[in-house]
Write a protein that holds these residues in place. Structure first.
Motif, PDB file in Angstrom:
ATOM      1  N   GLY A 153       0.953  -1.130   0.687  1.00 52.75           N
ATOM      2  CA  GLY A 153       0.260   0.358  -0.157  1.00 52.75           C
ATOM      3  C   GLY A 153       0.768   0.896  -0.450  1.00 52.75           C
ATOM      4  N   ALA A 154       2.355   1.219   0.322  1.00 48.98           N
ATOM      5  CA  ALA A 154       2.265   2.494   0.325  1.00 48.98           C
ATOM      6  C   ALA A 154       4.406   2.261  -0.264  1.00 48.98           C
ATOM      7  CB  ALA A 154       3.214   2.376   1.937  1.00 48.98           C
ATOM      8  N   THR A 155       4.595   1.024  -0.372  1.00 51.90           N
ATOM      9  CA  THR A 155       5.936   0.247  -1.441  1.00 51.90           C
ATOM     10  C   THR A 155       5.672  -0.619  -1.872  1.00 51.90           C
ATOM     11  OG1 THR A 155       6.977   1.375   0.591  1.00 51.90           O
ATOM     12  CG2 THR A 155       8.083   0.074  -0.946  1.00 51.90           C
ATOM     13  N   SER A 156       6.618  -1.188  -3.077  1.00 50.44           N
ATOM     14  CA  SER A 156       5.962  -1.860  -4.047  1.00 50.44           C
ATOM     15  C   SER A 156       7.914  -2.380  -4.716  1.00 50.44           C
ATOM     16  CB  SER A 156       5.028  -1.395  -5.342  1.00 50.44           C
ATOM     17  OG  SER A 156       3.570  -1.537  -5.184  1.00 50.44           O
ATOM     18  N   VAL A 157       7.856  -3.928  -4.557  1.00 48.39           N
ATOM     19  CA  VAL A 157       9.057  -4.337  -5.030  1.00 48.39           C
ATOM     20  C   VAL A 157       8.569  -5.083  -6.664  1.00 48.39           C
ATOM     21  CG1 VAL A 157       9.843  -3.606  -2.737  1.00 48.39           C
ATOM     22  CG2 VAL A 157       9.046  -6.200  -3.487  1.00 48.39           C
TER      23      VAL A 157
END
Length: 340
Positions: A48-52
Motif C-alpha cells: 500500500g505504500a511501497t512496491s517491489v
C-alpha cells in the motif's frame, strides 16, 4: 492478505520477507502479474505504500538450463556499481521452499518498456531516434564492463562459448518442440558446421532489445531487465540478437512480435551497427553466423513459449500467435548464414 496471483503465494512471501528483508514491506501484501514477459513470471508486490518486483520461473515446462533465478540475481547485483542501469536487489531464494519455485526480489523502477511502434511514435521522430541510440549506448556500456572487476569472472566459460551455444540451443529446441520443424535441424546442423573461433569476452545480456529496457520521462534508460540468459561470451551474440529484434516485424508480420523499429525516426540496422562500432571499437561487419544463431535462439525461445501455451501453462495474454513466428525465424536464420 488479498488473493494471491497465480504462481505467487503472498502469505508465504510475506513471511519470507519479514525474515530476510525486514522493513522492506509490511506483512499485508497485494500482488499482480505485470504485463509483458513470456518466459519468467514478473509480479508487482506491495503493502500500500511501497512496491517491489518479484521474479520466478514460468509454470510447468521448465528447461533444465533456463530460468535460473540465482544467476539473474547475481548479475544484476554485480552490475549495480557500473554504468549499466539495473534495479537494486533485495533478496533471493534459490529453491522452492517458499513459493514452490526459486525467486528473487528487486526494486520497482519507473519507466516504459517500448515494444510497439504505436507506443513510441507519439514521442516524435527525434525522441524515438534518441531512445534507439541509448539502446545501443547501453549495450556498449555493458560490453565495456570488466567481468573480473565486478565479481563475474566465474559467471561463464568464454572458451568454446559459441560451440556450446549451438549445442545448448539444439537441446532446448529438442526439449521444447511440440511439432515437426525440419528447418530447425537444418539450421542447427549448419551452425554447428561453421562455428567461428573464440572472440572477445564480455558480460552478455542474452536477450537484448528495447522492451527489456525501461525508459524514463526524460528518455533516459532507467533499468535493463530480464537477465535470465546473461553469461560471459562473445559480444557479437548480443549485437546479432538486437539486430534480429530490429528485423522481427518484417520476418514475422502479424505474429504479435515487437515492431518498434518501424516507428518514424527509429534508425535502420546499418545506422545502429555503425553507432555500436564507433562507440565500442569492435568490428561487426561479419556477423552472418551470429545472426543465424540469434534467429535459431529466438525460434527456440518462442517454441518453448508455444509449448507452454498449448499445455495451458502460461499466465496472461498474447500467446496465441507466438508459434506462428517459429518457422519464419528458422528460414531467416538459414538466409543469414548463406549471406555471411
Amino acid at each position: 492478505m488479498t488473493d494471491s496471483p497465480r504462481g505467487l503465494d503472498l502469505e508465504a512471501l510475506s513471511a519470507y520477507l519479514q525474515r530476510e528483508a525486514p522493513g522492506l514491506l509490511k506483512a499485508e501484501l497485494t500482488g499482480r502479474i505485470l504485463a509483458g514477459g513470456k518466459s519468467n513470471l514478473t509480479y508487482e508486490v506491495g503493502d500500500g505504500a511501497t512496491s517491489v518486483v518479484v521474479r520466478r520461473p514460468p509454470l510447468g515446462h521448465v528447461l533444465s538450463t533456463a530460468h535460473d533465478m540465482v544467476r539473474e540475481h547475481t548479475v544484476i547485483t554485480a552490475l549495480a556499481p557500473t554504468d549499466v542501469p539495473v534495479p537494486t536487489t533485495y533478496a533471493v531464494c534459490p529453491d522452492d521452499s517458499v513459493i514452490g519455485a526459486p525467486f528473487y526480489v528487486m526494486e520497482l523502477v519507473a519507466g516504459t518498456p517500448y515494444r510497439h511502434a504505436a507506443q513510441i511514435a507519439p514521442l516524435g521522430p527525434e525522441r524515438t531516434r534518441d531512445i534507439a541510440h541509448r539502446l545501443v549506448d547501453t549495450l556498449v556500456a555493458l560490453h565495456a564492463v570488466d567481468p573480473e572487476e565486478v565479481g563475474l569472472g566465474e559467471f561463464g566459460r568464454p572458451h568454446g562459448f559459441l560451440e556450446r551455444q549451438v549445442r545448448r540451443w539444439r537441446r532446448q529446441m529438442d526439449a521444447s518442440a511440440s511439432r515437426e520443424l525440419p528447418r530447425a535441424e537444418e539450421l542447427s546442423d549448419a551452425l554447428a558446421a561453421g562455428v567461428p573461433g573464440d572472440g572477445d569476452v564480455s558480460v552478455l545480456h542474452g536477450d537484448y532489445r528495447l522492451d527489456n529496457l525501461l525508459v524514463g520521462e526524460s528518455d533516459e534508460v532507467t533499468a535493463v531487465l530480464d537477465w535470465e540468459m546473461a553469461t560471459l561470451g562473445d559480444p557479437l551474440s548480443d549485437v546479432a540478437l538486437f539486430v534480429v529484434y530490429q528485423r522481427l516485424s518484417q520476418v514475422t508480420p502479424g505474429a504479435g512480435v515487437s515492431d518498434v523499429a518501424a516507428a518514424p525516426g527509429y534508425p535502420d540496422t546499418d545506422a545502429m551497427l555503425a553507432r555500436y562500432t564507433k562507440a565500442s571499437g569492435r568490428d561487426v561487419s561479419h556477423i552472418g553466423w551470429h545472426l543465424g544463431l540469434a534467429y535459431y535462439k529466438l525460434a527456440t525461445i518462442l517454441e518453448g513459449i508455444h509449448y507452454r501455451y498449448i499445455q495451458g501453462q502460461t499466465v496472461g495474454s498474447g500467446f496465441d500467435n507466438v508459434g506462428t513466428a517459429v518457422g519464419p525465424l528458422l528460414d531467416a536464420g538459414l538466409a543469414a548464414l548463406r549471406e555471411g
